[in-house]
Design an enzyme around this catalytic site. Structure first.
Site, mmCIF file in Angstrom:
data_model
loop_
_atom_site.group_PDB
_atom_site.id
_atom_site.type_symbol
_atom_site.label_atom_id
_atom_site.label_comp_id
_atom_site.label_asym_id
_atom_site.label_seq_id
_atom_site.Cartn_x
_atom_site.Cartn_y
_atom_site.Cartn_z
ATOM 1 N N HIS A 56 -28.674 -22.487 16.251
ATOM 2 C CA HIS A 56 -27.880 -23.274 17.202
ATOM 3 C C HIS A 56 -26.430 -23.321 16.755
ATOM 4 O O HIS A 56 -26.084 -23.002 15.612
ATOM 5 C CB HIS A 56 -28.443 -24.693 17.350
ATOM 6 C CG HIS A 56 -28.335 -25.530 16.112
ATOM 7 N ND1 HIS A 56 -27.226 -26.307 15.822
ATOM 8 C CD2 HIS A 56 -29.197 -25.739 15.076
ATOM 9 C CE1 HIS A 56 -27.415 -26.945 14.681
ATOM 10 N NE2 HIS A 56 -28.595 -26.617 14.201
ATOM 11 N N CYS B 98 -32.390 -25.976 9.961
ATOM 12 C CA CYS B 98 -32.085 -25.001 11.010
ATOM 13 C C CYS B 98 -30.828 -24.207 10.642
ATOM 14 O O CYS B 98 -30.105 -24.557 9.708
ATOM 15 C CB CYS B 98 -31.895 -25.706 12.349
ATOM 16 S SG CYS B 98 -33.432 -26.323 13.064
#
Length: 345
Positions: free
Chosen positions: A236, A255
């Site tokens: 992301h 992440c």
């Protein structure tokens, strides 16, 4: 060194030894420089130090500080071991058969997008990334398939983060919820923005959850690349873009934050011409999520290489998570195993 660091223009009696080491490592050509009579650190020598720093994952500022001195002191035999471990990992990680695939080299903090063409793997994109903190939220290593892109995503805050970070902040400052564009979501999808002790207890009990709405404060930025996996790891963007300028970039909860999401989205959606750059950017500014499903899944490999060859240049990066030591120990034990087995009565 003066003050523990050697800055450009300063004098140091150890310059001759520095030149010798840089020549041996290939960052400085033999006889391309003569140390100034007054021992001043200038010119070509600074350029060679920057080259060395760049090849070793350090801030390429030409300043000779502790991290650079430590890297210069690593013996060639240790670098050879790093290369051997990198080759072993390549042997254990076959390339995907898919036409296109993405690799994220965790300790290098780098993402690359590749494609097969005429039997050769070509690199189309290269960008910086931010990975999980080495101390407690390491990015796992695995390979999964990217199946869709979510523009203007919600961030559903994981219970572990809500429990350790978000709920304590809300107890101290109830206005934090509205200030961060967050809301509570109930088991039936109902939404509330009312902060109360009872609501926070319900979050801790797993009855309600907290999510962050799309917008400029959203921790996922304005685009999320989904590769379904049981560890809830994905790629992301991020509003904290200044962190990409740091040489060491382990700041996430696990992440992978990427530097240029528009370029990656265009590359992934190459076979869907209706997803133009203009449409991608428009979709990244919506009040609700927009989904783009991939016609063909794109394999994503989260790998671990501390020795890298790129454009004919060998580069080394620190062993961020200590995985080189783990692999080296496993290989050493496997080499000893046959002899141990034979020695048993």
């Amino acid at each position: 060194m003066p003050g523990g660091k050697l800055q450009p223009g300063q004098r140091w009696a150890g310059l001759a030894a520095l030149v010798e080491r840089l020549v041996a490592f290939g960052d400085l050509e033999q006889h391309s420089i003569e140390v100034n009579a007054d021992g001043t650190y200038t010119g070509e020598l600074q350029k060679a130090v920057r080259s060395f720093q760049e090849r070793h994952g350090l801030a390429a500022d030409g300043v000779l500080g502790k991290a650079t001195v430590d890297a210069l002191a690593v013996p060639p035999v240790q670098r050879a071991e790093q290369i051997a471990l990198a080759m072993e990992r390549l042997r254990l990680t076959p390339l995907p058969d898919a036409l296109r695939f993405v690799t994220v080299n965790v300790p290098e903090f780098m993402l690359r997008a590749h494609r097969h063409e005429a039997g050769v793997v070509q690199q189309d994109l290269r960008m910086r990334v931010i990975v999980g903190k080495a101390l407690d939220t390491r990015t796992p290593l695995f390979d999964e398939e990217m199946r869709w892109i979510e523009f203007s995503p919600y961030w559903n805050i994981p219970r572990s983060i809500a429990r350790a970070e978000t709920v304590p902040k809300l107890r101290a400052n109830p206005g934090y919820l509205d200030g961060q564009g967050m809301e509570f979501v109930g088991p039936g999808g109902q939404v509330s923005t009312s902060v109360s002790p009872q609501m926070l207890d319900a979050v801790l009990a797993g009855q309600w959850r907290i999510r962050q709405r799309p917008g400029s404060r959203n921790a996922l930025g304005d685009i999320k690349f989904m590769l379904p996996n049981n560890q809830n790891i994905y790629l992301h963007h991020t509003p904290s873009i200044s962190l990409f300028n740091r040489p060491r970039r382990d700041f996430s909860h696990g992440c992978v934050r990427i530097e240029d999401p528009v370029a990656l989205a265009q590359w992934v959606l190459y076979d869907q011409p209706d997803w133009t750059e203009a449409r991608i950017r428009q979709s990244m500014g919506r009040p609700r999520p927009v989904i783009a499903r991939l016609i063909e899944p794109v394999p994503v490999l989260l790998i671990y290489q501390t020795a890298i060859v790129e454009s004919g240049v060998v580069r080394f990066v620190p062993d961020l998570y200590g995985q080189d030591a783990v692999l080296e120990k496993a290989l050493r034990q496997s080499r000893r195993a046959p002899g141990l087995a034979q020695s048993k009565p």
